[in-house]
Design an enzyme around this catalytic site. Sequence first.
Site, PDB file in Angstrom:
ATOM      1  N   SER A 127       0.831  -1.214   0.000  1.00 20.24           N
ATOM      2  CA  SER A 127       0.000   0.000   0.000  1.00 20.24           C
ATOM      3  C   SER A 127       0.858   1.254   0.000  1.00 20.24           C
ATOM      4  CB  SER A 127      -0.894  -0.009   1.255  1.00 20.24           C
ATOM      5  OG  SER A 127      -1.509   1.239   1.441  1.00 20.24           O
ATOM      6  N   TYR A 152      -1.975  -1.517  10.984  1.00 22.08           N
ATOM      7  CA  TYR A 152      -2.260  -2.041   9.638  1.00 22.08           C
ATOM      8  C   TYR A 152      -1.128  -1.648   8.698  1.00 22.08           C
ATOM      9  CZ  TYR A 152      -3.704  -1.905   4.842  1.00 22.08           C
ATOM     10  OH  TYR A 152      -3.709  -2.043   3.475  1.00 22.08           O
ATOM     11  N   LYS A 156       2.001  -3.941   6.491  1.00 21.76           N
ATOM     12  CA  LYS A 156       2.398  -3.861   5.077  1.00 21.76           C
ATOM     13  C   LYS A 156       3.912  -3.645   4.971  1.00 21.76           C
ATOM     14  CE  LYS A 156      -1.532  -4.627   3.228  1.00 21.76           C
ATOM     15  NZ  LYS A 156      -1.750  -5.939   2.583  1.00 21.76           N
TER      16      LYS A 156
HETATM   17  C1  WQD Z   1      -9.780   9.349   1.184  1.00 22.67           C
HETATM   18  C2  WQD Z   1      -9.999  10.813   1.501  1.00 22.67           C
HETATM   19  C3  WQD Z   1     -10.479  11.256   3.805  1.00 22.67           C
HETATM   20  C4  WQD Z   1     -14.392   9.331   3.962  1.00 22.67           C
HETATM   21  C5  WQD Z   1      -7.428   4.131   2.912  1.00 22.67           C
HETATM   22  C6  WQD Z   1      -6.475   3.339   3.736  1.00 22.67           C
HETATM   23  C7  WQD Z   1      -5.316   2.917   2.865  1.00 22.67           C
HETATM   24  C8  WQD Z   1      -5.839   2.169   1.668  1.00 22.67           C
HETATM   25  C9  WQD Z   1      -6.864   2.990   0.903  1.00 22.67           C
HETATM   26  C10 WQD Z   1      -5.689  -0.177   2.089  1.00 22.67           C
HETATM   27  C11 WQD Z   1      -9.341  11.214   2.813  1.00 22.67           C
HETATM   28  C12 WQD Z   1     -11.653  11.632   2.927  1.00 22.67           C
HETATM   29  C13 WQD Z   1     -13.157   9.785   3.527  1.00 22.67           C
HETATM   30  C14 WQD Z   1     -15.410  10.259   4.300  1.00 22.67           C
HETATM   31  C15 WQD Z   1     -13.932  12.064   3.761  1.00 22.67           C
HETATM   32  N1  WQD Z   1      -6.428   0.941   2.067  1.00 22.67           N
HETATM   33  N2  WQD Z   1     -12.953  11.124   3.423  1.00 22.67           N
HETATM   34  N3  WQD Z   1     -15.148  11.598   4.192  1.00 22.67           N
HETATM   35  O1  WQD Z   1      -7.622   7.037   3.951  1.00 22.67           O
HETATM   36  O2  WQD Z   1      -6.684   7.634   1.653  1.00 22.67           O
HETATM   37  O3  WQD Z   1      -6.765   5.245   2.384  1.00 22.67           O
HETATM   38  O4  WQD Z   1      -7.896   3.354   1.833  1.00 22.67           O
HETATM   39  O5  WQD Z   1      -4.554  -0.332   1.729  1.00 22.67           O
HETATM   40  O6  WQD Z   1      -4.483   2.087   3.652  1.00 22.67           O
HETATM   41  O7  WQD Z   1      -5.988   4.181   4.747  1.00 22.67           O
HETATM   42  O8  WQD Z   1      -8.872   6.437   1.817  1.00 22.67           O
HETATM   43  O9  WQD Z   1     -11.238   6.690   1.141  1.00 22.67           O
HETATM   44  O10 WQD Z   1     -10.696   6.539   3.624  1.00 22.67           O
HETATM   45  O11 WQD Z   1     -10.124   8.600   2.356  1.00 22.67           O
HETATM   46  O12 WQD Z   1     -13.713  13.279   3.664  1.00 22.67           O
HETATM   47  O13 WQD Z   1     -16.552   9.898   4.705  1.00 22.67           O
HETATM   48  O14 WQD Z   1     -11.396  11.028   1.678  1.00 22.67           O
HETATM   49  O15 WQD Z   1     -10.290  12.226   4.829  1.00 22.67           O
HETATM   50  O16 WQD Z   1      -8.855  12.540   2.671  1.00 22.67           O
HETATM   51  P1  WQD Z   1      -7.449   6.705   2.524  1.00 22.67           P
HETATM   52  P2  WQD Z   1     -10.305   7.012   2.258  1.00 22.67           P
END
Ligand code: WQD
Length: 341
Positions: A127, A152, A156
């Site tokens: 990741s 987590y 990785k």
């Molecule tokens: C993306 C952006 C949030 C939800 C995660 C894991 C990472 C990988 C991919 C496994 C961020 C914003 C989110 C919401 C929001 N998974 N957001 N409101 O955190 O980049 O990555 O998934 O490998 O390890 O951490 O993805 O989709 O959670 O967030 O504003 O209801 O959307 O703050 O900026 P993230 P995400």
Amino acid sequence: MTLPSILVTGGAGFIGSHTAVALAEAGYRPVILDDFSNSSQRALDGLQQILGYTVPCYTKDCNDHAILLDIFQRENIRGVIHFAAFKAVGESMQEPLRYYRNNLGSLITLLEVMLEMNVPDLIFSSSCTVYGEPAVLPVTEASPVQPATSVYGNTKQVGEEILRDVVAAGKPLRIISLRYFNPVGAHPTGYIGELPLGVPNNLVPFITQSAAGLRGPITIFGNDYPTPDGTCVRDYIHVMDLAEAHVAALQNLQKNSGNNHYDVFNVGTGQGASVLEVVQTFEEVTGHKLNYHVGPRRAGDVVSVFADATKSREQLGWTAKRSLREALADAWRWELVVNRP
Ligand code: WQD
């Protein structure tokens, strides 16, 4: 002609099920191993509809040496793509031992069985989280790996170190770690897609469930970041592009990697998109007005991360082909199918 069988651990999951399709389309025979702790039988039904046959699936635990050995023998496994892992960032901080045992224990058991069965080829699901908050963007594979900010994320990083060390020890293994950015979207048929259990943590499934009336308004976690519109920037990659990257990596190992090889590749589009841009693109593509408001920042979020995917293009012959617009349209089609009453 017997197609080479590839074991897809966690193959009933979001990325695993889409990779099973890409493997079949590339002339492999996917064999799924999944304990269904974070996936649904529905994915197998969807694969049947897309592929026109039943993908063999073992509902077993990837940590069990004897079970893995039996599957390798019974299915004549020629390579492995390893997705099976717990992946909830928040939960990992509450239950570190369960995460280390499952995510790293299963990887070690798998490597032992591969060595025992003389199966050298492994693609490991890593990741972009290993880059933490990058000082320089876009990130290349040479960008520094930062201290993990979650258990987590550490599984990785340690997973990659285990793979690097076992190859450096001279074992007959050929391994590629793929560092995913943000997988989104669904297979264009709408038969398989993302099936988060409970309230989605990730942005796009929350958007589609909110648009479908299953959730309330979207909370944008902060708009006071040092980015063009104040919201965080990510590299959102269509899950089918990500799936095809696994096939390209496997073919790279089989073609030109000797018998002892380890490498790491970024798998992203190379384009950053902000949270607000994702929201606005979804509204444009679907015609759905979203209900959202800005809330406080979410702990652990990095401000901006997106890939330099040059190495994957030059060495794997792979680049992302699908746009964010396509991914959001496919995610919405899946939402309408999966939540059809
Ligand atoms: C993306 C952006 C949030 C939800 C995660 C894991 C990472 C990988 C991919 C496994 C961020 C914003 C989110 C919401 C929001 N998974 N957001 N409101 O955190 O980049 O990555 O998934 O490998 O390890 O951490 O993805 O989709 O959670 O967030 O504003 O209801 O959307 O703050 O900026 P993230 P995400």
